[in-house]
Design a protein around this motif. Structure first.
Motif, mmCIF file in Angstrom:
data_model
loop_
_atom_site.group_PDB
_atom_site.id
_atom_site.type_symbol
_atom_site.label_atom_id
_atom_site.label_comp_id
_atom_site.label_asym_id
_atom_site.label_seq_id
_atom_site.Cartn_x
_atom_site.Cartn_y
_atom_site.Cartn_z
ATOM 1 N N LEU A 1 31.616 50.996 47.642
ATOM 2 C CA LEU A 1 31.282 51.701 46.371
ATOM 3 C C LEU A 1 29.739 51.970 46.465
ATOM 4 O O LEU A 1 29.161 52.868 46.049
ATOM 5 N N ASP A 2 29.103 50.890 46.764
ATOM 6 C CA ASP A 2 27.553 50.980 46.736
ATOM 7 C C ASP A 2 26.803 49.970 47.666
ATOM 8 O O ASP A 2 27.514 48.812 48.109
ATOM 9 N N LEU A 3 25.763 50.058 47.998
ATOM 10 C CA LEU A 3 25.155 49.181 49.242
ATOM 11 C C LEU A 3 23.822 49.233 48.781
ATOM 12 O O LEU A 3 23.194 50.328 48.945
ATOM 13 N N ASN A 4 23.157 47.897 48.560
ATOM 14 C CA ASN A 4 21.649 47.794 48.402
ATOM 15 C C ASN A 4 21.012 46.683 48.985
ATOM 16 O O ASN A 4 21.488 45.490 48.638
ATOM 17 N N ARG B 1 23.386 43.642 48.358
ATOM 18 C CA ARG B 1 24.455 43.687 47.376
ATOM 19 C C ARG B 1 25.333 44.763 47.728
ATOM 20 O O ARG B 1 24.898 46.033 47.999
ATOM 21 N N ILE B 2 26.486 44.452 47.703
ATOM 22 C CA ILE B 2 27.493 45.362 48.170
ATOM 23 C C ILE B 2 28.597 45.384 47.297
ATOM 24 O O ILE B 2 29.045 44.310 46.657
ATOM 25 N N SER B 3 29.062 46.790 46.894
ATOM 26 C CA SER B 3 30.109 47.080 45.540
ATOM 27 C C SER B 3 31.455 47.706 46.542
ATOM 28 O O SER B 3 31.139 48.509 47.341
ATOM 29 N N SER C 1 31.498 43.295 43.041
ATOM 30 C CA SER C 1 30.086 43.231 43.855
ATOM 31 C C SER C 1 29.929 41.986 44.463
ATOM 32 O O SER C 1 30.680 40.802 43.777
ATOM 33 N N SER D 1 32.231 44.128 38.812
ATOM 34 C CA SER D 1 31.057 45.172 38.597
ATOM 35 C C SER D 1 31.643 45.624 37.146
ATOM 36 O O SER D 1 32.951 46.036 36.757
#
Length: 108
Positions: A67-70, A77-79, A88, A107
């Protein structure tokens, strides 16, 4: 060759989605700690406890899509999606590229 924490986080999620227990465990440092605030609160450390934690997690909460990677100051942080919904985790790595600390949470 330099360590890429973003690539390591993707490798971790790929191993999780493939339910590759041995590969997941190999990604952790010997002294790693996992904090799970998904359903209740759990802290896991030690190889045998980590293996048991992941056996249950793979069975009960398999991961699906990213879903997301930051990038974060202290890791990545990986979701991602699971049966519980969006999750996450913050992955913190040592200088050898192995996970030393992980913090799971649902999340919003």
């Amino acid at each position: 060759m330099t360590f890429d924490p973003m690539a390591a986080a993707i490798d971790w999620l790929d191993a999780y989605r493939e339910e590759d227990l041995d590969l997941i465990i190999a990604m952790y440092a010997d002294d790693a700690t996992v904090h799970c605030n998904c359903v209740g609160s759990t802290i896991v450390s030690g190889a045998s406890k980590l293996r048991h934690y992941w056996m249950v997690r793979l069975r009960d909460h398999p991961a699906s899509e990213l879903l997301d990677l930051n990038p974060m100051e202290n890791g990545v942080r990986i979701s991602f999606a699971t049966r519980l919904g969006a999750m996450s985790t913050l992955l913190s790595f040592n200088s050898n590229g192995r996970i030393v600390e992980q913090n799971f949470e649902r999340s919003n």
